[in-house]
Design a protein around this motif. Structure first.
Motif, PDB file in Angstrom:
ATOM      1  N   ARG A 266     -33.387 -36.928  -4.277  1.00  0.00           N
ATOM      2  CA  ARG A 266     -33.762 -37.974  -5.231  1.00  0.00           C
ATOM      3  C   ARG A 266     -32.508 -38.733  -5.695  1.00  0.00           C
ATOM      4  NH1 ARG A 266     -37.361 -38.837  -9.961  1.00  0.00           N
ATOM      5  NH2 ARG A 266     -38.807 -37.342  -9.135  1.00  0.00           N
ATOM      6  N   ALA A 267     -31.443 -37.992  -5.953  1.00  0.00           N
ATOM      7  CA  ALA A 267     -30.201 -38.632  -6.406  1.00  0.00           C
ATOM      8  C   ALA A 267     -29.611 -39.498  -5.287  1.00  0.00           C
ATOM      9  CB  ALA A 267     -29.209 -37.573  -6.846  1.00  0.00           C
ATOM     10  N   VAL A 268     -29.757 -39.043  -4.051  1.00  0.00           N
ATOM     11  CA  VAL A 268     -29.275 -39.855  -2.917  1.00  0.00           C
ATOM     12  C   VAL A 268     -30.081 -41.152  -2.854  1.00  0.00           C
ATOM     13  CG1 VAL A 268     -29.200 -39.987  -0.388  1.00  0.00           C
ATOM     14  CG2 VAL A 268     -28.352 -37.931  -1.553  1.00  0.00           C
ATOM     15  N   THR A 269     -31.395 -41.043  -3.032  1.00  0.00           N
ATOM     16  CA  THR A 269     -32.232 -42.255  -3.047  1.00  0.00           C
ATOM     17  C   THR A 269     -31.766 -43.193  -4.156  1.00  0.00           C
ATOM     18  OG1 THR A 269     -34.124 -40.967  -2.303  1.00  0.00           O
ATOM     19  CG2 THR A 269     -34.607 -43.119  -3.251  1.00  0.00           C
ATOM     20  N   MET A 272     -28.570 -44.889  -3.238  1.00  0.00           N
ATOM     21  CA  MET A 272     -28.765 -45.924  -2.202  1.00  0.00           C
ATOM     22  C   MET A 272     -29.416 -47.171  -2.805  1.00  0.00           C
ATOM     23  SD  MET A 272     -29.933 -43.599   1.025  1.00  0.00           S
ATOM     24  CE  MET A 272     -30.124 -44.966   2.173  1.00  0.00           C
ATOM     25  N   LEU A 273     -30.444 -46.944  -3.647  1.00  0.00           N
ATOM     26  CA  LEU A 273     -31.090 -48.099  -4.312  1.00  0.00           C
ATOM     27  C   LEU A 273     -30.081 -48.835  -5.180  1.00  0.00           C
ATOM     28  CD1 LEU A 273     -34.485 -46.616  -5.546  1.00  0.00           C
ATOM     29  CD2 LEU A 273     -34.173 -48.465  -3.886  1.00  0.00           C
ATOM     30  N   GLY A 274     -29.223 -48.067  -5.825  1.00  0.00           N
ATOM     31  CA  GLY A 274     -28.255 -48.637  -6.761  1.00  0.00           C
ATOM     32  C   GLY A 274     -26.998 -49.174  -6.095  1.00  0.00           C
ATOM     33  N   ASN A 275     -26.962 -49.199  -4.787  1.00  0.00           N
ATOM     34  CA  ASN A 275     -25.784 -49.742  -4.106  1.00  0.00           C
ATOM     35  C   ASN A 275     -26.114 -50.649  -2.931  1.00  0.00           C
ATOM     36  OD1 ASN A 275     -22.944 -48.605  -5.009  1.00  0.00           O
ATOM     37  ND2 ASN A 275     -24.473 -47.016  -5.388  1.00  0.00           N
ATOM     38  N   PHE A 276     -27.245 -50.356  -2.250  1.00  0.00           N
ATOM     39  CA  PHE A 276     -27.486 -51.091  -1.010  1.00  0.00           C
ATOM     40  C   PHE A 276     -28.701 -52.020  -1.048  1.00  0.00           C
ATOM     41  CE2 PHE A 276     -25.385 -47.038   0.622  1.00  0.00           C
ATOM     42  CZ  PHE A 276     -24.119 -47.576   0.434  1.00  0.00           C
ATOM     43  N   TYR A 277     -29.571 -51.837  -2.037  1.00  0.00           N
ATOM     44  CA  TYR A 277     -30.710 -52.754  -2.155  1.00  0.00           C
ATOM     45  C   TYR A 277     -30.140 -54.148  -2.393  1.00  0.00           C
ATOM     46  CZ  TYR A 277     -35.626 -53.838  -3.153  1.00  0.00           C
ATOM     47  OH  TYR A 277     -36.909 -54.326  -3.089  1.00  0.00           O
ATOM     48  N   SER A 278     -30.745 -55.153  -1.798  1.00  0.00           N
ATOM     49  CA  SER A 278     -30.259 -56.541  -1.913  1.00  0.00           C
ATOM     50  C   SER A 278     -28.797 -56.655  -1.464  1.00  0.00           C
ATOM     51  CB  SER A 278     -30.380 -57.062  -3.357  1.00  0.00           C
ATOM     52  OG  SER A 278     -31.692 -56.909  -3.813  1.00  0.00           O
ATOM     53  N   GLY A 279     -28.423 -55.856  -0.485  1.00  0.00           N
ATOM     54  CA  GLY A 279     -27.053 -55.903   0.033  1.00  0.00           C
ATOM     55  C   GLY A 279     -26.019 -55.631  -1.049  1.00  0.00           C
ATOM     56  N   SER A 284     -26.584 -54.691 -11.971  1.00  0.00           N
ATOM     57  CA  SER A 284     -26.652 -53.381 -12.618  1.00  0.00           C
ATOM     58  C   SER A 284     -26.354 -52.233 -11.653  1.00  0.00           C
ATOM     59  CB  SER A 284     -28.040 -53.199 -13.229  1.00  0.00           C
ATOM     60  OG  SER A 284     -29.025 -53.553 -12.282  1.00  0.00           O
ATOM     61  N   ASN A 285     -25.891 -52.545 -10.441  1.00  0.00           N
ATOM     62  CA  ASN A 285     -25.674 -51.487  -9.463  1.00  0.00           C
ATOM     63  C   ASN A 285     -24.776 -50.362  -9.977  1.00  0.00           C
ATOM     64  OD1 ASN A 285     -27.371 -52.274  -7.544  1.00  0.00           O
ATOM     65  ND2 ASN A 285     -25.856 -53.038  -6.104  1.00  0.00           N
ATOM     66  N   GLY A 286     -25.124 -49.156  -9.564  1.00  0.00           N
ATOM     67  CA  GLY A 286     -24.354 -47.968  -9.952  1.00  0.00           C
ATOM     68  C   GLY A 286     -23.297 -47.696  -8.901  1.00  0.00           C
ATOM     69  N   THR A 287     -22.248 -48.489  -8.946  1.00  0.00           N
ATOM     70  CA  THR A 287     -21.266 -48.470  -7.846  1.00  0.00           C
ATOM     71  C   THR A 287     -20.250 -47.336  -7.972  1.00  0.00           C
ATOM     72  OG1 THR A 287     -20.179 -50.191  -9.133  1.00  0.00           O
ATOM     73  CG2 THR A 287     -21.418 -50.896  -7.212  1.00  0.00           C
TER      74      THR A 287
END
Ligand code: NAD
Length: 487
Positions: A266-269, A272-279, A284-287
């Motif tokens: 779940r944390a990996v998901t 990924m959502l917080g870094n790669f969605y919309s390129g 608000s990305n969690g970089t």
């Protein structure tokens, strides 16, 4: 798509710029010319202000319920045209149709629907001051609001600004980002079709100079920006000249904290959502992904495997998960940040490569990058990249993780992954961030206020909170008794 003209939208009509100046908007995936865009100068902004003044007079005199009905009708029209608008959004932004067809238009429609419903309930309050007096407050619009947008989510940004502004009875002049001018025009047309009086929502196109004509205009009461921190500073300074209200939705370098008891997949998901969605082109990305040292290896292994399986490709292909970055200039900025990160000593585990095989050589296609061996003081870890670049960091204990997560001038968002309920709330309470998620990341339901603290912004969009930023209270004291004079 055939080349078309993208005009200004003033007083309910498509109009050319007075001086006839134009600029181009191109498809970031192919370089194809999408439209020649009319560029607003001083005379056009003056026309837009005049139209907005007339629109404001009509609109602010309507009842809240009437205004709400029009916004809700616009939401329905937006949804009905979802596929056409999502396609246009993909052409203009380079983001996958897989995203725009479910996210962007829906989010805009949700917002119009939400504030349409809220409009009817707007009111002031009655304040009892004893038998001889009472007071009441009137919730009044501010007047003409300027909305200035970023290029990553153009329809959503236009609606997130327009819906609360209009619900409160304001008129708006919206300037989309110069790189993505197309869909704001559709929002304007749809609002008119839904019954919005002419001049209540206007669109002017252009660069920073056009934005400045709005932020310095004495007849504009408020400016709401979505953009970079540096732009926010300039706009705040310009708005100070006429003491405008300001809402700033700016950038960030948000942390995601993954504790040892978290569900790893779940944390990996979430990462990924917080870094790669919309390129990775999301504010608000969690970089900065902080993972407890005991699970870091296993987290990284799963993260890399799933990231390498992402499908990069033609944004119009429904299977594509990673599209093109917005422009060549931005692609170069992202690639430079990746190269500099390696020079600083961070280890590029996967991705970070430009895809140059035809037809991808015509756009900014960069494979999602994961960096390990990062240090908190690296530029890679400190500065916003706004691309598909994740920095992995490990930590030993909760106290340390919180301190490091907060060690940034930004404070837009944060995420915590844990199965320990008490830890989740304890940590969230101490994180310096305006918008937080527990066991998920980057969801922005319209009911939930969104915005940043520290240098990530001022004010809130969405939720009931947004009403505070698009209206003002008038206090009225009513005397029922004698007026005793001390003179
Ligand atoms: P940007 O700051 O370059 O431009 C944003 C808008 O401001 C554009 O319309 C631009 O023309 C206008 N502008 C630029 N200079 C101006 C000036 N001096 N006066 C008036 N207007 C001016 O940002 P961008 O590159 O379009 O977008 C990316 C940035 O936006 C990132 O930093 C990202 O984090 C941020 N962002 C924030 C949110 C949020 O809600 N917090 C959402 C999306 C993007």
């Amino acid at each position: 798509m055939a080349k078309q003209d993208c005009k200004l939208y003033i007083a309910g009509k498509q109009q050319n710029a007075v001086d006839g100046q134009t600029f181009e908007t191109r498809n970031p995936a192919t370089g194809e010319l999408l439209a020649q865009v009319q560029q607003a100068g001083q005379a056009d902004v003056a026309r837009a202000v005049e139209a907005a003044q007339a629109g404001f007079a009509t609109w602010s005199a309507m009842t809240c319920a009437e205004r709400g009905r029009i916004l809700r009708r616009a939401a329905d029209l937006l949804r009905a045209r979802n596929d056409e608008l999502a396609r246009l959004e993909t052409l203009d932004t380079g983001r996958p149709i897989q995203e725009t067809s479910v996210e962007d238009i829906n989010s805009g429609a949700d917002c119009l629907e939400y504030f349409g419903a809220l409009a009817a309930g707007l009111s002031g309050e009655h304040i009892d001051l004893g038998p001889q007096a009472f007071a009441y407050t009137r919730r009044e619009p501010l007047g003409i609001c300027a909305g200035i947008g970023a290029w990553n989510y153009p329809t959503q940004i236009a609606c997130w600004k327009a819906a609360p502004a209009l619900a409160c009875g304001n008129a708006m002049i919206f300037k989309p980002a110069e790189l993505t001018p197309l869909t704001a025009m559709k929002v304007a047309e749809i609002l008119s079709e839904a019954g919005l009086p002419d001049g209540v929502f206007n669109v002017v196109h252009g660069f920073a100079e056009t934005g400045q004509l709005l932020t310095r205009h004495p007849d504009i009461a408020k400016v709401s920006l979505t953009g970079e921190v540096g732009t926010g500073r300039k706009i705040m300074a310009d708005a100070a000249g006429t003491v405008k209200h300001v809402t700033l939705e700016l950038g960030g370098k948000s942390p995601i904290l993954v504790f040892k008891e978290a569900e790893i997949d779940r944390a990996v998901t979430g990462a990924m959502l917080g870094n790669f969605y919309s390129g990775g082109e999301i504010c608000s990305n969690g970089t900065r992904v902080f993972v407890h040292e005991s699970i870091k290896d296993s987290f990284l292994e799963r993260l890399v495997a799933r990231t390498e399986a992402l499908k990069i490709g033609d944004p119009l292909d429904p299977d594509t998960q990673v599209g093109a970055l917005i422009s060549e200039e931005h692609t170069q900025k992202v690639l430079k940040a990746i190269a500099d990160g390696q020079k600083e000593g961070a280890k590029l585990v996967t991705g970070g490569q430009r895809v140059t095989d035809p037809p991808f050589d015509r756009g900014g296609f960069v494979t999602p990058a994961i960096f390990d061996a990062c240090e908190d003081d690296m530029t890679l870890v400190r500065e916003e990249i706004f691309g598909p670049v994740l920095s992995l960091l490990s930590f030993k204990d909760e106290e340390e993780a919180i301190a490091r997560a907060n060690d940034t001038p930004y404070g837009l968002a944060a995420g915590v992954f844990t199965r320990d309920l008490a830890r989740a709330h304890r940590v969230i309470a101490r994180l310096q961030a305006g918008t937080c998620w527990i066991n998920n990341y980057n969801l922005t339901p319209i009911e939930m206020p969104f915005g940043g603290v520290k240098q990530s912004g001022l004010g809130r969009e969405n939720g009931k909170a947004a009403i505070e930023y698009y209206s003002q209270l008038k206090s009225v004291y009513v005397e029922l008794g004698e007026l005793e004079s001390p003179y």
